[in-house]
Write an enzyme that holds these catalytic residues in place. Sequence first.
Site, short mmCIF file in Angstrom:
data_model
loop_
_atom_site.label_atom_id
_atom_site.label_comp_id
_atom_site.label_asym_id
_atom_site.label_seq_id
_atom_site.Cartn_x
_atom_site.Cartn_y
_atom_site.Cartn_z
N ASN A 48 -4.63 14.57 -4.29
CA ASN A 48 -3.93 13.53 -5.05
C ASN A 48 -4.87 12.37 -5.36
OD1 ASN A 48 -3.69 13.05 -2.23
ND2 ASN A 48 -1.99 11.64 -2.53
N GLU A 50 -4.57 8.47 -6.71
CA GLU A 50 -3.65 7.36 -7.01
C GLU A 50 -4.33 6.30 -7.87
OE1 GLU A 50 -1.97 6.12 -3.24
OE2 GLU A 50 -0.75 7.94 -3.17
N ASN A 51 -3.51 5.37 -8.31
CA ASN A 51 -3.99 4.30 -9.18
C ASN A 51 -3.25 3.02 -8.84
OD1 ASN A 51 -4.05 2.74 -11.99
ND2 ASN A 51 -5.69 4.26 -11.99
N ALA A 52 -3.92 1.88 -9.02
CA ALA A 52 -3.27 0.59 -8.79
C ALA A 52 -2.05 0.43 -9.68
CB ALA A 52 -4.27 -0.54 -9.05
N GLU A 61 -1.31 19.03 -6.54
CA GLU A 61 -0.99 20.32 -7.17
C GLU A 61 -1.38 20.33 -8.64
OE1 GLU A 61 0.88 18.40 -5.30
OE2 GLU A 61 2.42 19.50 -4.20
N1 THU Z 1 1.94 13.88 -3.60
C1 THU Z 1 1.22 15.00 -3.86
O1 THU Z 1 0.03 14.94 -4.17
N2 THU Z 1 1.87 16.19 -3.78
C2 THU Z 1 3.13 16.35 -3.33
O2 THU Z 1 3.59 17.48 -3.22
C3 THU Z 1 3.94 15.18 -2.99
C4 THU Z 1 3.35 13.86 -3.29
C5 THU Z 1 1.23 12.58 -3.63
C6 THU Z 1 1.54 11.68 -4.78
C7 THU Z 1 1.18 10.34 -4.20
O3 THU Z 1 -0.21 10.14 -4.35
C8 THU Z 1 1.49 10.47 -2.73
O4 THU Z 1 1.55 11.86 -2.47
C9 THU Z 1 2.79 9.81 -2.29
O5 THU Z 1 3.84 10.20 -3.08
#
Ligand code: THU
Length: 138
Positions: A48, A50-52, A61
Site C-alpha cells: 500500500n 498512502e498520501n497526505a 492489491e
Molecule cells: N489497505 C490495503 O492496502 N489493502 C487492504 O486490503 C485493506 C486496506 C490499505 C489502504 C490504506 O493504506 C491502509 O491499508 C488503511 O486502510
Amino acid sequence: MPELKTAEADRLIKCAIEARDQAYAPHSHFYVGASLLLHDGHTISGCNVENASYSLSICAERVAAATALAAGYRSWRAIAIASVGGVPPCGACRQFLTEFGNDVTVLLVDVIDGSRRTRKLSQLLPEAFDPSSLPSHA
Ligand code: THU
C-alpha cells in the site's frame, strides 16, 4: 484451474510478507503486502502507498495488479495478502481484481501468528459487475 499446492502457497505468502516491508503507510500505520502468482509461476508484488491527501492512497492489491498489467500479464492464479489480522481486500480492490478473473485463490495472511484463510475471489464478490456485464462484450 488446478488448486494451489502447499509449496506454491508458502512461496507466495513469503513474497507478500516481504512486499509488506515496502509499504508506505505513515498515516494509517497499517502495512499491507500483496503478491500475485502468475500462470507461468512468476510472482509480482505490491504494497500500500498512502498520501497526505488521504483519498489518493492505493491498496497493496491494486498496486500488485497494476504492476502485473504493466509487465504484460492479464490474469493470475492467486493473490496472497499479508497484514496484521489477515484482513480481506476492500470492496474497491475486489472489484478491481474481478476485472481480471474471479476464479482466483485469495490467501489472507496474518503476519502476527502466520495463520491463513483461503477464499476464492468469486466468494468475496458474488454476482459481480464485470466485463461480461457490458452490452459491448463479445
Ligand atoms: N489497505 C490495503 O492496502 N489493502 C487492504 O486490503 C485493506 C486496506 C490499505 C489502504 C490504506 O493504506 C491502509 O491499508 C488503511 O486502510
